[in-house]
Design a protein around this motif. Structure first.
Motif, PDB file in Angstrom:
ATOM      1  N   THR A 106     -12.259 110.205 -65.820  1.00 25.59           N
ATOM      2  CA  THR A 106     -11.674 111.307 -66.581  1.00 25.59           C
ATOM      3  C   THR A 106     -11.342 112.434 -65.625  1.00 25.59           C
ATOM      4  OG1 THR A 106     -13.731 112.518 -67.001  1.00 25.59           O
ATOM      5  CG2 THR A 106     -13.188 110.717 -68.532  1.00 25.59           C
ATOM      6  N   SER A 107     -10.670 113.429 -66.132  1.00 25.70           N
ATOM      7  CA  SER A 107     -10.289 114.568 -65.302  1.00 25.70           C
ATOM      8  C   SER A 107     -11.496 115.413 -64.900  1.00 25.70           C
ATOM      9  CB  SER A 107      -9.267 115.437 -66.039  1.00 25.70           C
ATOM     10  OG  SER A 107      -9.818 115.928 -67.247  1.00 25.70           O
ATOM     11  N   SER A 108     -12.662 115.154 -65.475  1.00 30.43           N
ATOM     12  CA  SER A 108     -13.865 115.898 -65.119  1.00 30.43           C
ATOM     13  C   SER A 108     -14.477 115.449 -63.802  1.00 30.43           C
ATOM     14  CB  SER A 108     -14.918 115.759 -66.230  1.00 30.43           C
ATOM     15  OG  SER A 108     -14.454 116.309 -67.445  1.00 30.43           O
ATOM     16  N   TYR A 109     -14.060 114.290 -63.327  1.00 32.43           N
ATOM     17  CA  TYR A 109     -14.606 113.769 -62.079  1.00 32.43           C
ATOM     18  C   TYR A 109     -14.107 114.580 -60.887  1.00 32.43           C
ATOM     19  CZ  TYR A 109     -16.588 109.422 -63.959  1.00 32.43           C
ATOM     20  OH  TYR A 109     -17.351 108.501 -64.609  1.00 32.43           O
ATOM     21  N   LEU A 152     -19.056 112.081 -61.004  1.00 31.95           N
ATOM     22  CA  LEU A 152     -19.193 112.951 -62.164  1.00 31.95           C
ATOM     23  C   LEU A 152     -20.491 113.734 -62.017  1.00 31.95           C
ATOM     24  CD1 LEU A 152     -18.035 113.849 -64.881  1.00 31.95           C
ATOM     25  CD2 LEU A 152     -19.386 112.036 -65.966  1.00 31.95           C
ATOM     26  N   THR A 175     -11.930 119.100 -57.300  1.00 33.74           N
ATOM     27  CA  THR A 175     -12.691 119.033 -58.544  1.00 33.74           C
ATOM     28  C   THR A 175     -11.746 118.830 -59.726  1.00 33.74           C
ATOM     29  OG1 THR A 175     -12.561 121.402 -58.997  1.00 33.74           O
ATOM     30  CG2 THR A 175     -14.367 120.648 -57.581  1.00 33.74           C
ATOM     31  N   GLY A 176     -12.333 118.611 -60.873  1.00 35.02           N
ATOM     32  CA  GLY A 176     -11.531 118.471 -62.073  1.00 35.02           C
ATOM     33  C   GLY A 176     -10.732 119.731 -62.379  1.00 35.02           C
TER      34      GLY A 176
END
Length: 116
Positions: free
Chosen positions: A29-32, A99, A52-53
């Motif tokens: 996901t974009s949070s990684y 993550l 970062t994300g």
């Protein structure tokens, strides 16, 4: 699980450019936080650049001003534009995704050789 596949490594002359690509799949996901590391023979793996994300980037001092990291969250892709390459940039380059504080995922690596 996250799968990472790098491509773009090649033999290039000093002063040349290459663009590495990392295709991510699975539960990415974009949070990684994603990044590029490299490892030369007989040396430890070292951070090249990370993002970062939220888009915050970090670079090793040795590549600042020459390399640019970017990501396309819509396509789950990570890139490393490498300009003004030097022989000391010769390494296997690895894509990484993490993550938070969890164990990172790694790609299989792509060889970059800078030589005349």
């Amino acid at each position: 699980q996250v799968q990472l596949v790098e491509s773009g490594g090649n033999l290039v002359q000093p002063g040349g450019s290459l663009r590495l690509t990392c295709a991510a799949s699975g539960s990415i996901t974009s949070s990684y936080t994603m990044g590029w590391y490299r490892q030369a023979p007989g040396k430890a793996r070292e951070l090249v650049a990370s993002v970062t994300g939220g888009g915050y980037t970090n670079y090793a001092e040795s590549v600042k001003g020459r390399f640019t990291i970017s990501r396309d969250n819509g396509k789950n892709m990570l890139y490393l534009q490498m300009n003004s390459l030097k022989p000391e940039d010769t390494s296997v380059y690895y894509c990484m995704a993490r993550l938070g504080s969890r164990q990172p995922y790694w790609g299989q690596g792509t060889q970059v050789t800078v030589s005349s």
